[in-house]
Design a protein around this motif. Sequence first.
Motif, PDB file in Angstrom:
ATOM      1  N   GLN A 131       0.827  -1.208   0.000  1.00 55.35           N
ATOM      2  CA  GLN A 131       0.000   0.000   0.000  1.00 55.35           C
ATOM      3  C   GLN A 131       0.864   1.262   0.000  1.00 55.35           C
ATOM      4  OE1 GLN A 131      -3.220   0.010  -0.657  1.00 55.35           O
ATOM      5  NE2 GLN A 131      -2.996  -2.203  -0.802  1.00 55.35           N
ATOM      6  N   GLN A 132       1.990   1.205   0.677  1.00 58.32           N
ATOM      7  CA  GLN A 132       2.903   2.351   0.678  1.00 58.32           C
ATOM      8  C   GLN A 132       3.520   2.555  -0.697  1.00 58.32           C
ATOM      9  OE1 GLN A 132       5.151   0.988   4.009  1.00 58.32           O
ATOM     10  NE2 GLN A 132       4.137   2.390   5.416  1.00 58.32           N
ATOM     11  N   LEU A 133       3.798   1.460  -1.397  1.00 54.54           N
ATOM     12  CA  LEU A 133       4.298   1.592  -2.768  1.00 54.54           C
ATOM     13  C   LEU A 133       3.273   2.291  -3.644  1.00 54.54           C
ATOM     14  CD1 LEU A 133       6.094  -1.709  -3.837  1.00 54.54           C
ATOM     15  CD2 LEU A 133       7.085   0.514  -3.350  1.00 54.54           C
ATOM     16  N   VAL A 134       2.019   1.886  -3.502  1.00 57.39           N
ATOM     17  CA  VAL A 134       0.944   2.507  -4.276  1.00 57.39           C
ATOM     18  C   VAL A 134       0.920   4.012  -4.020  1.00 57.39           C
ATOM     19  CG1 VAL A 134      -1.571   2.633  -4.556  1.00 57.39           C
ATOM     20  CG2 VAL A 134      -0.444   0.403  -4.416  1.00 57.39           C
ATOM     21  N   GLY A 135       1.177   4.396  -2.781  1.00 54.90           N
ATOM     22  CA  GLY A 135       1.216   5.808  -2.413  1.00 54.90           C
ATOM     23  C   GLY A 135       2.564   6.470  -2.648  1.00 54.90           C
ATOM     24  N   HIS A 136       3.484   5.766  -3.295  1.00 59.71           N
ATOM     25  CA  HIS A 136       4.835   6.262  -3.599  1.00 59.71           C
ATOM     26  C   HIS A 136       5.633   6.615  -2.347  1.00 59.71           C
ATOM     27  CE1 HIS A 136       3.937   6.109  -7.830  1.00 59.71           C
ATOM     28  NE2 HIS A 136       2.815   6.769  -7.594  1.00 59.71           N
ATOM     29  N   LEU A 137       5.376   5.889  -1.275  1.00 63.23           N
ATOM     30  CA  LEU A 137       6.156   6.039  -0.037  1.00 63.23           C
ATOM     31  C   LEU A 137       7.212   4.934  -0.022  1.00 63.23           C
ATOM     32  CD1 LEU A 137       3.132   6.677   2.343  1.00 63.23           C
ATOM     33  CD2 LEU A 137       4.696   8.385   1.378  1.00 63.23           C
ATOM     34  N   HIS A 138       8.174   5.058  -0.904  1.00 61.82           N
ATOM     35  CA  HIS A 138       9.130   3.986  -1.163  1.00 61.82           C
ATOM     36  C   HIS A 138       9.989   3.623   0.032  1.00 61.82           C
ATOM     37  CE1 HIS A 138       8.181   5.709  -5.165  1.00 61.82           C
ATOM     38  NE2 HIS A 138       7.967   4.435  -5.414  1.00 61.82           N
ATOM     39  N   ALA A 139      10.467   4.605   0.770  1.00 60.72           N
ATOM     40  CA  ALA A 139      11.323   4.321   1.924  1.00 60.72           C
ATOM     41  C   ALA A 139      10.547   3.537   2.982  1.00 60.72           C
ATOM     42  CB  ALA A 139      11.883   5.612   2.504  1.00 60.72           C
ATOM     43  N   ASP A 140       9.312   3.964   3.257  1.00 60.32           N
ATOM     44  CA  ASP A 140       8.491   3.255   4.242  1.00 60.32           C
ATOM     45  C   ASP A 140       8.189   1.839   3.776  1.00 60.32           C
ATOM     46  OD1 ASP A 140       8.430   5.520   5.864  1.00 60.32           O
ATOM     47  OD2 ASP A 140       6.532   6.220   5.021  1.00 60.32           O
ATOM     48  N   ALA A 141       7.902   1.691   2.482  1.00 64.85           N
ATOM     49  CA  ALA A 141       7.608   0.371   1.929  1.00 64.85           C
ATOM     50  C   ALA A 141       8.816  -0.550   2.093  1.00 64.85           C
ATOM     51  CB  ALA A 141       7.212   0.479   0.459  1.00 64.85           C
ATOM     52  N   CYS A 142       9.999  -0.052   1.750  1.00 65.85           N
ATOM     53  CA  CYS A 142      11.205  -0.877   1.882  1.00 65.85           C
ATOM     54  C   CYS A 142      11.445  -1.270   3.335  1.00 65.85           C
ATOM     55  CB  CYS A 142      12.419  -0.154   1.302  1.00 65.85           C
ATOM     56  SG  CYS A 142      12.493  -0.202  -0.492  1.00 65.85           S
ATOM     57  N   ASP A 143      11.160  -0.364   4.251  1.00 64.55           N
ATOM     58  CA  ASP A 143      11.324  -0.683   5.668  1.00 64.55           C
ATOM     59  C   ASP A 143      10.402  -1.839   6.063  1.00 64.55           C
ATOM     60  OD1 ASP A 143      12.504  -0.204   8.272  1.00 64.55           O
ATOM     61  OD2 ASP A 143      10.545   0.622   8.838  1.00 64.55           O
ATOM     62  N   ASP A 144       9.147  -1.788   5.626  1.00 66.35           N
ATOM     63  CA  ASP A 144       8.220  -2.881   5.945  1.00 66.35           C
ATOM     64  C   ASP A 144       8.639  -4.181   5.268  1.00 66.35           C
ATOM     65  OD1 ASP A 144       6.629  -1.483   7.709  1.00 66.35           O
ATOM     66  OD2 ASP A 144       5.210  -0.847   6.165  1.00 66.35           O
ATOM     67  N   PHE A 145       9.088  -4.111   4.023  1.00 64.13           N
ATOM     68  CA  PHE A 145       9.531  -5.327   3.328  1.00 64.13           C
ATOM     69  C   PHE A 145      10.768  -5.917   4.006  1.00 64.13           C
ATOM     70  CE2 PHE A 145       7.609  -3.275  -0.666  1.00 64.13           C
ATOM     71  CZ  PHE A 145       6.372  -3.851  -0.424  1.00 64.13           C
ATOM     72  N   ARG A 146      11.656  -5.052   4.470  1.00 69.21           N
ATOM     73  CA  ARG A 146      12.862  -5.521   5.178  1.00 69.21           C
ATOM     74  C   ARG A 146      12.467  -6.206   6.490  1.00 69.21           C
ATOM     75  NH1 ARG A 146      16.064  -1.223   4.644  1.00 69.21           N
ATOM     76  NH2 ARG A 146      14.845  -0.105   6.195  1.00 69.21           N
ATOM     77  N   ARG A 147      11.537  -5.604   7.229  1.00 73.20           N
ATOM     78  CA  ARG A 147      11.091  -6.197   8.490  1.00 73.20           C
ATOM     79  C   ARG A 147      10.400  -7.536   8.248  1.00 73.20           C
ATOM     80  NH1 ARG A 147       7.494  -1.828  10.670  1.00 73.20           N
ATOM     81  NH2 ARG A 147       6.909  -3.423  12.162  1.00 73.20           N
ATOM     82  N   ALA A 148       9.568  -7.620   7.205  1.00 69.81           N
ATOM     83  CA  ALA A 148       8.880  -8.870   6.895  1.00 69.81           C
ATOM     84  C   ALA A 148       9.904  -9.953   6.527  1.00 69.81           C
ATOM     85  CB  ALA A 148       7.899  -8.665   5.730  1.00 69.81           C
ATOM     86  N   THR A 149      10.902  -9.581   5.752  1.00 70.72           N
ATOM     87  CA  THR A 149      11.927 -10.536   5.339  1.00 70.72           C
ATOM     88  C   THR A 149      12.714 -11.029   6.542  1.00 70.72           C
ATOM     89  OG1 THR A 149      12.073  -9.451   3.189  1.00 70.72           O
ATOM     90  CG2 THR A 149      13.938 -10.843   3.825  1.00 70.72           C
ATOM     91  N   SER A 150      13.065 -10.135   7.425  1.00 67.94           N
ATOM     92  CA  SER A 150      13.807 -10.505   8.619  1.00 67.94           C
ATOM     93  C   SER A 150      13.005 -11.482   9.478  1.00 67.94           C
ATOM     94  CB  SER A 150      14.179  -9.251   9.410  1.00 67.94           C
ATOM     95  OG  SER A 150      14.913  -9.590  10.559  1.00 67.94           O
ATOM     96  N   LYS A 151      11.721 -11.203   9.642  1.00 65.66           N
ATOM     97  CA  LYS A 151      10.860 -12.102  10.443  1.00 65.66           C
ATOM     98  C   LYS A 151      10.748 -13.482   9.772  1.00 65.66           C
ATOM     99  CE  LYS A 151       8.083  -8.712  12.902  1.00 65.66           C
ATOM    100  NZ  LYS A 151       8.598  -9.116  14.209  1.00 65.66           N
ATOM    101  N   ALA A 152      10.607 -13.505   8.446  1.00 67.17           N
ATOM    102  CA  ALA A 152      10.507 -14.776   7.736  1.00 67.17           C
ATOM    103  C   ALA A 152      11.805 -15.572   7.864  1.00 67.17           C
ATOM    104  CB  ALA A 152      10.146 -14.542   6.277  1.00 67.17           C
ATOM    105  N   LEU A 153      12.930 -14.885   7.760  1.00 67.07           N
ATOM    106  CA  LEU A 153      14.217 -15.577   7.933  1.00 67.07           C
ATOM    107  C   LEU A 153      14.355 -16.121   9.355  1.00 67.07           C
ATOM    108  CD1 LEU A 153      16.631 -13.206   5.975  1.00 67.07           C
ATOM    109  CD2 LEU A 153      15.971 -15.542   5.352  1.00 67.07           C
ATOM    110  N   GLY A 154      13.829 -15.370  10.326  1.00 71.15           N
ATOM    111  CA  GLY A 154      13.858 -15.854  11.703  1.00 71.15           C
ATOM    112  C   GLY A 154      13.106 -17.162  11.875  1.00 71.15           C
ATOM    113  N   LEU A 155      12.035 -17.341  11.109  1.00 68.23           N
ATOM    114  CA  LEU A 155      11.305 -18.598  11.172  1.00 68.23           C
ATOM    115  C   LEU A 155      12.076 -19.756  10.558  1.00 68.23           C
ATOM    116  CD1 LEU A 155       7.732 -17.364  10.206  1.00 68.23           C
ATOM    117  CD2 LEU A 155       8.460 -18.226  12.439  1.00 68.23           C
ATOM    118  N   LEU A 156      12.967 -19.443   9.637  1.00 65.94           N
ATOM    119  CA  LEU A 156      13.736 -20.480   8.952  1.00 65.94           C
ATOM    120  C   LEU A 156      14.936 -20.958   9.764  1.00 65.94           C
ATOM    121  CD1 LEU A 156      13.661 -19.057   5.337  1.00 65.94           C
ATOM    122  CD2 LEU A 156      12.537 -21.147   6.165  1.00 65.94           C
ATOM    123  N   LYS A 157      15.266 -20.245  10.848  1.00 62.69           N
ATOM    124  CA  LYS A 157      16.438 -20.626  11.664  1.00 62.69           C
ATOM    125  C   LYS A 157      16.096 -21.716  12.636  1.00 62.69           C
ATOM    126  CE  LYS A 157      18.815 -16.313  11.159  1.00 62.69           C
ATOM    127  NZ  LYS A 157      19.431 -15.181  11.740  1.00 62.69           N
TER     128      LYS A 157
END
Length: 157
Positions: A131-157
């Motif tokens: 939704q942030q990408l749709v609103g062109h809030l790229h920095a916020d979007a990347c922050d959320d994608f980074r947090r989601a990726t980190s959490k997913a990697l945590g599940l893989l450990k």
Amino acid sequence: PEDALATVADQLTGLIGATADADIAAALTSARDEVIGNHDGTPPTNGAVDQLDADDPVSAITKIAAAHEDITAAETLGAGDLSAMEDLLGLVAEGIATEVEQQARAAIPSPSRGQDKTFATIDDLIEQGHQQLVGHLHADACDDFRRATSKALGLLK
């Protein structure tokens, strides 16, 4: 993701060659370095592509976010509208987050209650980032994608 990042790097290279403004060229060069690295530079740096090759998707998204900052700086300096490039980078970050989340789901076919909550949080972060990408809030979007990726990697450990 690597092909999309290469496309962005090629576009940045074209823009660098087409500008006579040294400040714009510097911002665009910095963005390109965040995408593909500056292996011959002093000091040499790794880009998002290198981070993906090293199987470090969180760092790859961090590099994409830095490229967004540099592209925004170039726009502010008068490089024109580069929002399509920023959107593509944001979609790459979303794709990375989604891929890692899918890997975690495949690795955990019967999640515990706590893992289910973590998956729900990951899904929420990815949706919020979209939704942030749709609103062109790229920095916020990347922050959320980074947090989601980190959490997913945590599940893989």
